[in-house]
Structure formats: C-alpha cells, structure tokens
Scaffold this motif. Sequence first.
Motif, mmCIF file in Angstrom:
data_model
loop_
_atom_site.group_PDB
_atom_site.id
_atom_site.type_symbol
_atom_site.label_atom_id
_atom_site.label_comp_id
_atom_site.label_asym_id
_atom_site.label_seq_id
_atom_site.Cartn_x
_atom_site.Cartn_y
_atom_site.Cartn_z
ATOM 1 N N VAL A 28 -47.007 -20.739 95.915
ATOM 2 C CA VAL A 28 -46.966 -21.994 95.136
ATOM 3 C C VAL A 28 -46.280 -23.307 95.881
ATOM 4 O O VAL A 28 -46.939 -24.164 96.121
ATOM 5 C CB VAL A 28 -46.153 -21.922 93.720
ATOM 6 N N ASP A 29 -44.882 -23.351 96.045
ATOM 7 C CA ASP A 29 -44.256 -24.647 96.855
ATOM 8 C C ASP A 29 -44.562 -24.608 98.069
ATOM 9 O O ASP A 29 -44.667 -23.714 99.093
ATOM 10 C CB ASP A 29 -42.830 -24.112 96.416
ATOM 11 N N LEU A 79 -63.829 -15.334 91.583
ATOM 12 C CA LEU A 79 -62.778 -14.449 92.254
ATOM 13 C C LEU A 79 -61.546 -14.367 91.377
ATOM 14 O O LEU A 79 -61.283 -15.441 90.504
ATOM 15 C CB LEU A 79 -62.182 -15.355 93.470
ATOM 16 N N LYS A 80 -60.637 -13.353 91.699
ATOM 17 C CA LYS A 80 -59.621 -13.164 90.723
ATOM 18 C C LYS A 80 -58.448 -13.959 91.497
ATOM 19 O O LYS A 80 -58.500 -13.948 92.766
ATOM 20 C CB LYS A 80 -59.103 -11.902 90.468
ATOM 21 N N MET A 81 -57.363 -14.683 90.665
ATOM 22 C CA MET A 81 -56.309 -15.275 91.563
ATOM 23 C C MET A 81 -54.805 -15.010 91.029
ATOM 24 O O MET A 81 -54.823 -14.718 89.841
ATOM 25 C CB MET A 81 -56.727 -16.955 91.460
ATOM 26 N N ALA A 82 -53.942 -14.915 91.733
ATOM 27 C CA ALA A 82 -52.551 -14.794 91.526
ATOM 28 C C ALA A 82 -51.840 -16.001 92.037
ATOM 29 O O ALA A 82 -52.100 -16.183 93.306
ATOM 30 C CB ALA A 82 -52.101 -13.458 92.092
ATOM 31 N N ALA A 83 -50.601 -16.446 91.554
ATOM 32 C CA ALA A 83 -49.715 -16.992 92.123
ATOM 33 C C ALA A 83 -48.485 -16.311 92.344
ATOM 34 O O ALA A 83 -47.917 -15.867 91.032
ATOM 35 C CB ALA A 83 -49.625 -18.634 91.435
ATOM 36 N N VAL A 84 -47.878 -16.453 93.386
ATOM 37 C CA VAL A 84 -46.661 -15.545 93.651
ATOM 38 C C VAL A 84 -45.874 -16.261 94.373
ATOM 39 O O VAL A 84 -46.011 -16.922 95.444
ATOM 40 C CB VAL A 84 -46.963 -14.334 94.554
ATOM 41 N N SER A 85 -44.440 -16.333 93.664
ATOM 42 C CA SER A 85 -43.376 -17.285 94.468
ATOM 43 C C SER A 85 -42.195 -16.757 94.444
ATOM 44 O O SER A 85 -41.789 -15.771 93.543
ATOM 45 C CB SER A 85 -43.338 -18.669 93.554
ATOM 46 N N SER A 132 -37.986 -18.452 90.446
ATOM 47 C CA SER A 132 -38.163 -17.734 89.261
ATOM 48 C C SER A 132 -39.526 -18.020 88.431
ATOM 49 O O SER A 132 -40.174 -18.721 88.879
ATOM 50 C CB SER A 132 -37.089 -18.145 88.356
ATOM 51 N N GLN A 133 -39.725 -16.975 87.688
ATOM 52 C CA GLN A 133 -40.731 -17.131 86.773
ATOM 53 C C GLN A 133 -40.909 -18.469 86.089
ATOM 54 O O GLN A 133 -41.957 -18.939 86.102
ATOM 55 C CB GLN A 133 -40.870 -15.978 85.773
ATOM 56 N N ASP A 134 -39.681 -18.740 85.507
ATOM 57 C CA ASP A 134 -39.651 -20.028 84.708
ATOM 58 C C ASP A 134 -40.014 -21.381 85.834
ATOM 59 O O ASP A 134 -40.655 -22.176 85.218
ATOM 60 C CB ASP A 134 -38.259 -20.410 84.159
ATOM 61 N N CYS A 135 -39.457 -21.464 86.866
ATOM 62 C CA CYS A 135 -39.524 -22.482 87.789
ATOM 63 C C CYS A 135 -41.212 -22.514 88.170
ATOM 64 O O CYS A 135 -41.977 -23.594 88.280
ATOM 65 C CB CYS A 135 -38.859 -22.165 88.814
ATOM 66 N N THR A 136 -41.610 -21.244 88.410
ATOM 67 C CA THR A 136 -42.973 -21.041 88.936
ATOM 68 C C THR A 136 -43.955 -21.773 87.839
ATOM 69 O O THR A 136 -44.954 -22.414 88.270
ATOM 70 C CB THR A 136 -43.354 -19.869 89.223
#
Length: 226
Positions: A14-15, A111-117, A120-124
């Motif tokens: 993400v970031d 396509l399936k997609m995930a965001a992984v950071s 924290s979950q809240d920040c993401t």
Amino acid sequence: MREDKMIKALIFDVDETLVYYESYDGKEWFEKWAKREIKNLEANVDFETYKKMVKGKLPRSWVENLGVDHVEFWKAIDRAKLKYRKWAAEQGLIKAFLDVDVLKTFKEMGLKMAAVSNASQDCTEFVLNLFGLKRYFDVVLGKDYKYLDGAKPNPYLIKKSLKALEVSPKEALVVGDSLSDILAAHGAGAKAVQVMRFGKIEGADYYVENLNELVQLVRSLIDKDL
C-alpha cells in the motif's frame, strides 16, 4: 496451459506503491508523534532502535527487555501512526498515485486482489478508504498482533493473503516498491513485481515504471499461459 500457472491474483503493498505521504520524514514523525505514545508506556526507545525493529534487524519483541509488553508497544506505535494519518489527510499530505485507477481494470479482468501492509489494519483501511480504493480488494491485511514478527519481509502476511484469496503462490504476483516486498513474495513462493517509484531494487522477477505498465505485464503473462 497448466492451470496452476495462470495469473489469478495480485497482492499489492500500500504505502509508496498505491499512496504516498508528502513531506514525510520518519525521524520527525517518531519524535513528534510516536514518543508521546511510548512515554505513556513508561518506556524509553530511541529512533535508531525503533528503526531496527521495523527493518527486522531486531525482533519486534525486543522491547520486552525494557519491561514493556511488545504487543502494547506496537499498538501504541500504531495509534500514533493513525493519528498522524488523520492529521496528514486533513492537511492534504496523503496522495494517491495517479495510476491507481487501473485497479478497476484489474477487477474487470476478473483478477482477485489483496492489499497487504506492515501498517496496522486501521491505518491500512484508513488510507484505502481515503481514496475509495478499498472496494477493489477482496482482502485487506495489516500487521497481525498475534504474530508481530510476521511483518514483511517475513512471508507470513503474503501466505495469509494467498490462503484468503484461495490461490496458490504460482497463481499470484506480489506488487510493491521495496526489498521487503520482494523478499516476502519469494519467501511465500510467489513472484515479485517492483514498481520503480523511487528507483530499481535488485531481486524482483519483473519491473514496471508504474501501474499502467503492470496492466501490460499481467496481460502478457496471461496471454503467455493461454
């Protein structure tokens, strides 16, 4: 075509991959935002030690040596990060890269997609919601407080996202900007794509200048497997 080689999913950092923080300085953030929260825990951690834990040179549990519960320490850090993000958003300092609209294209491709950071979950979720990006992702994963050392470059979060997406490592590409993303991808058995936002990092399987080039890459890989 071998079915287990078909690209079916994309796992995005993400970031600095989808969004960035204008005028952000890590040490300045630590001094201004994090130290307030750390002080409440009656702990004394300097920036260099904090950075070593973030980079994995020291385990995140290292703060237990100071008599501080390491889960509570990282929750305090994440409170500081969320406060900063909310402030930065109000100041217009959080920006989405102009090419993030191609996430819609990937969705239309099925396509399936995930965001992984590592955030924290809240920040993401906060930054994804800020730009209306969360709707494109089937899975959103921030750091796991049950296994804090599972943050990238550890492959734990990538493996967790693969399981949630119900795809094999060979069916996914991990897309990120950093060495941590590349190492996490390879540790999980997946191929890594580096988006060269800030220069090239050796070790990735594929390189793109931006997410528009990623569309071309994914289409070429799918066509190759057909």
